[in-house]
Motif scaffolding. Structure first.
Motif, PDB file in Angstrom:
ATOM      1  N   LEU A  16       0.557  -1.138  -0.034  1.00 12.16           N
ATOM      2  CA  LEU A  16       0.024  -0.060   0.026  1.00 12.16           C
ATOM      3  C   LEU A  16       0.738   1.220   0.223  1.00 12.16           C
ATOM      4  N   GLY A  17       1.028   1.753  -1.482  1.00  6.63           N
ATOM      5  CA  GLY A  17       2.097   2.747  -1.812  1.00  6.63           C
ATOM      6  C   GLY A  17       2.882   2.423  -2.253  1.00  6.63           C
ATOM      7  N   LYS A  18       4.096   2.720  -3.051  1.00  8.58           N
ATOM      8  CA  LYS A  18       4.725   3.058  -3.934  1.00  8.58           C
ATOM      9  C   LYS A  18       5.747   1.793  -4.398  1.00  8.58           C
ATOM     10  N   GLU A  19       5.610   1.349  -2.959  1.00  7.79           N
ATOM     11  CA  GLU A  19       7.045   0.042  -3.300  1.00  7.79           C
ATOM     12  C   GLU A  19       6.634  -1.463  -3.451  1.00  7.79           C
ATOM     13  N   ARG A  20       7.501  -2.526  -3.904  1.00  9.87           N
ATOM     14  CA  ARG A  20       6.948  -3.476  -4.510  1.00  9.87           C
ATOM     15  C   ARG A  20       7.850  -4.132  -4.028  1.00  9.87           C
ATOM     16  N   VAL A  21       7.725  -5.526  -3.171  1.00  9.55           N
ATOM     17  CA  VAL A  21       8.669  -6.269  -2.679  1.00  9.55           C
ATOM     18  C   VAL A  21       8.611  -7.898  -2.837  1.00  9.55           C
ATOM     19  N   SER A  22       9.156  -8.530  -2.544  1.00 11.07           N
ATOM     20  CA  SER A  22       9.410 -10.171  -3.035  1.00 11.07           C
ATOM     21  C   SER A  22       8.191 -10.400  -2.226  1.00 11.07           C
ATOM     22  N   LYS A  23       8.011 -11.642  -2.817  1.00 10.16           N
ATOM     23  CA  LYS A  23       6.717 -12.282  -2.383  1.00 10.16           C
ATOM     24  C   LYS A  23       7.109 -13.825  -1.048  1.00 10.16           C
ATOM     25  N   ALA A  24       8.629 -13.738  -1.165  1.00  2.52           N
ATOM     26  CA  ALA A  24       9.321 -14.406  -0.463  1.00  2.52           C
ATOM     27  C   ALA A  24       9.627 -13.437   1.286  1.00  2.52           C
ATOM     28  N   SER A  25       9.349 -11.852   0.744  1.00  2.00           N
ATOM     29  CA  SER A  25      10.185 -10.801   2.286  1.00  2.00           C
ATOM     30  C   SER A  25       8.775 -11.329   3.412  1.00  2.00           C
ATOM     31  N   LEU A  26       9.006 -11.459   4.308  1.00  2.00           N
ATOM     32  CA  LEU A  26       8.680 -11.838   6.014  1.00  2.00           C
ATOM     33  C   LEU A  26       7.625 -10.718   5.828  1.00  2.00           C
ATOM     34  N   ARG A  27       7.415  -9.276   5.444  1.00  2.00           N
ATOM     35  CA  ARG A  27       6.354  -8.639   5.260  1.00  2.00           C
ATOM     36  C   ARG A  27       4.324  -9.379   4.144  1.00  2.00           C
ATOM     37  N   ILE A  28       5.034  -9.879   3.400  1.00  4.34           N
ATOM     38  CA  ILE A  28       4.743 -11.207   2.243  1.00  4.34           C
ATOM     39  C   ILE A  28       4.369 -12.412   3.291  1.00  4.34           C
ATOM     40  N   GLU A  29       5.059 -12.957   4.203  1.00 10.40           N
ATOM     41  CA  GLU A  29       4.279 -14.280   5.119  1.00 10.40           C
ATOM     42  C   GLU A  29       3.490 -13.819   5.551  1.00 10.40           C
ATOM     43  N   VAL A  30       3.932 -12.035   6.407  1.00 12.77           N
ATOM     44  CA  VAL A  30       2.850 -12.573   7.815  1.00 12.77           C
ATOM     45  C   VAL A  30       1.290 -12.399   7.373  1.00 12.77           C
ATOM     46  N   ILE A  31       1.449 -11.654   5.819  1.00 16.03           N
ATOM     47  CA  ILE A  31       0.413 -11.222   5.271  1.00 16.03           C
ATOM     48  C   ILE A  31      -0.594 -12.692   5.016  1.00 16.03           C
ATOM     49  N   GLY A  32       0.576 -13.204   4.555  1.00 18.40           N
ATOM     50  CA  GLY A  32      -0.196 -14.659   3.916  1.00 18.40           C
ATOM     51  C   GLY A  32      -0.627 -15.685   5.198  1.00 18.40           C
ATOM     52  N   CYS A  33       0.299 -15.218   6.411  1.00 23.34           N
ATOM     53  CA  CYS A  33      -0.081 -16.020   7.811  1.00 23.34           C
ATOM     54  C   CYS A  33      -1.704 -15.215   8.060  1.00 23.34           C
ATOM     55  N   LEU A  34      -1.598 -14.996   8.123  1.00 23.15           N
ATOM     56  CA  LEU A  34      -2.670 -13.354   8.630  1.00 23.15           C
ATOM     57  C   LEU A  34      -3.928 -14.170   7.590  1.00 23.15           C
ATOM     58  N   ASP A  35      -3.849 -14.373   5.772  1.00 22.61           N
ATOM     59  CA  ASP A  35      -5.194 -15.001   5.528  1.00 22.61           C
ATOM     60  C   ASP A  35      -5.226 -16.506   5.680  1.00 22.61           C
ATOM     61  N   GLU A  36      -4.160 -17.437   5.995  1.00 24.26           N
ATOM     62  CA  GLU A  36      -4.650 -18.740   6.323  1.00 24.26           C
ATOM     63  C   GLU A  36      -5.603 -19.037   7.156  1.00 24.26           C
ATOM     64  N   THR A  37      -4.653 -18.124   8.740  1.00 21.98           N
ATOM     65  CA  THR A  37      -6.256 -17.920   9.583  1.00 21.98           C
ATOM     66  C   THR A  37      -6.913 -17.486   9.805  1.00 21.98           C
ATOM     67  N   ASN A  38      -7.847 -16.311   8.318  1.00 19.24           N
ATOM     68  CA  ASN A  38      -9.000 -15.998   8.336  1.00 19.24           C
ATOM     69  C   ASN A  38      -9.937 -16.698   7.269  1.00 19.24           C
ATOM     70  N   ALA A  39      -8.892 -17.247   6.600  1.00 12.04           N
ATOM     71  CA  ALA A  39      -9.664 -18.484   6.450  1.00 12.04           C
ATOM     72  C   ALA A  39      -9.954 -20.017   7.165  1.00 12.04           C
ATOM     73  N   ALA A  40      -9.191 -20.277   8.045  1.00 15.61           N
ATOM     74  CA  ALA A  40      -9.782 -21.134   8.456  1.00 15.61           C
ATOM     75  C   ALA A  40     -10.650 -20.349   9.821  1.00 15.61           C
ATOM     76  N   LEU A  41     -11.269 -19.428   9.814  1.00 18.32           N
ATOM     77  CA  LEU A  41     -12.312 -18.387  10.717  1.00 18.32           C
ATOM     78  C   LEU A  41     -13.359 -18.951  10.338  1.00 18.32           C
ATOM     79  N   GLY A  42     -13.447 -18.517   8.931  1.00 14.18           N
ATOM     80  CA  GLY A  42     -14.203 -18.933   7.690  1.00 14.18           C
ATOM     81  C   GLY A  42     -15.022 -20.276   7.793  1.00 14.18           C
ATOM     82  N   ILE A  43     -13.657 -21.608   8.054  1.00 13.96           N
ATOM     83  CA  ILE A  43     -14.406 -22.730   8.528  1.00 13.96           C
ATOM     84  C   ILE A  43     -15.130 -22.747   9.887  1.00 13.96           C
ATOM     85  N   VAL A  44     -14.850 -22.326  10.686  1.00 14.83           N
ATOM     86  CA  VAL A  44     -15.407 -22.170  11.856  1.00 14.83           C
ATOM     87  C   VAL A  44     -16.821 -21.333  12.145  1.00 14.83           C
TER      88      VAL A  44
END
Length: 180
Positions: A16-44
């Motif tokens: 969210l800005g002008k910056e681009r980062v590797s999809k393997a970056s820690l920031r994207i890993e955190v977002i991915g973990c949160l996304d996984e959490t959100n999907a699991a919560l949808g099942i719950v």
């Protein structure tokens, strides 16, 4: 309208800005973990026996999008997208207290699986803890500045522990499988 842009084909993604980062970056890993959490919560939410839990989970799912937004913000946009604050932590603490009063907290570890919905709540709790560990790493590297994000995830893991107990209780089965 296409459902793809191709802009990530080289292994980078935009923040969210002008910056681009590797999809393997820690920031994207955190977002991915949160996304996984959100999907699991949808099942719950889809299988919970409790309308009250379903309502709480939907609110938490929305808040997790706020957390992901904040993590995805570049440094120059961080303040604009700083959405999680002390009020969120207090709200989760109130829910923990509310549900703790409805269940007996066992002295032993619970082995997940007494109910399907309870097992998925436990699974979601482990994903929240994973998100918290990765968020802590991101904070320690000073890529994010808001300590409330870590505190929020920490409280969510506690909430989901008591929600598992409550879900099992209202199913009529309770928490029968304990590590002694």
């Amino acid at each position: 309208m296409d459902f793809f842009t191709g802009s990530g084909d080289a292994g980078e993604t935009g923040l969210l800005g002008k910056e681009r980062v590797s999809k393997a970056s820690l920031r994207i890993e955190v977002i991915g973990c949160l996304d996984e959490t959100n999907a699991a919560l949808g099942i719950v939410r889809s299988i919970s026996q409790s309308k009250e839990i379903q309502k709480i989970i939907l609110e938490i799912q929305r808040q997790l999008y706020e957390v992901m937004t904040e993590v995805a913000a570049t440094e120059e946009n961080a303040k604009k997208f700083a959405l999680i604050n002390e009020e969120h932590i207090l709200q989760v603490e109130q829910m923990i207290n509310q549900f703790s009063g409805k269940v007996e907290i066992p002295k032993e570890f619970i082995v997940p699986g007494d109910t399907t919905s309870g097992a998925f709540i436990s699974f979601a709790r482990t994903l929240i803890r994973k998100s918290e560990r990765k968020m802590t790493e991101l904070y320690e590297k000073e890529e994010i500045k808001n300590i409330q994000l870590i505190r929020f995830l920490n409280r969510l893991s506690s909430l989901f522990f008591v929600l598992e107990l409550y879900e099992n209780k209202i199913s009529g089965i309770g928490n029968q499988t304990l590590v002694k």
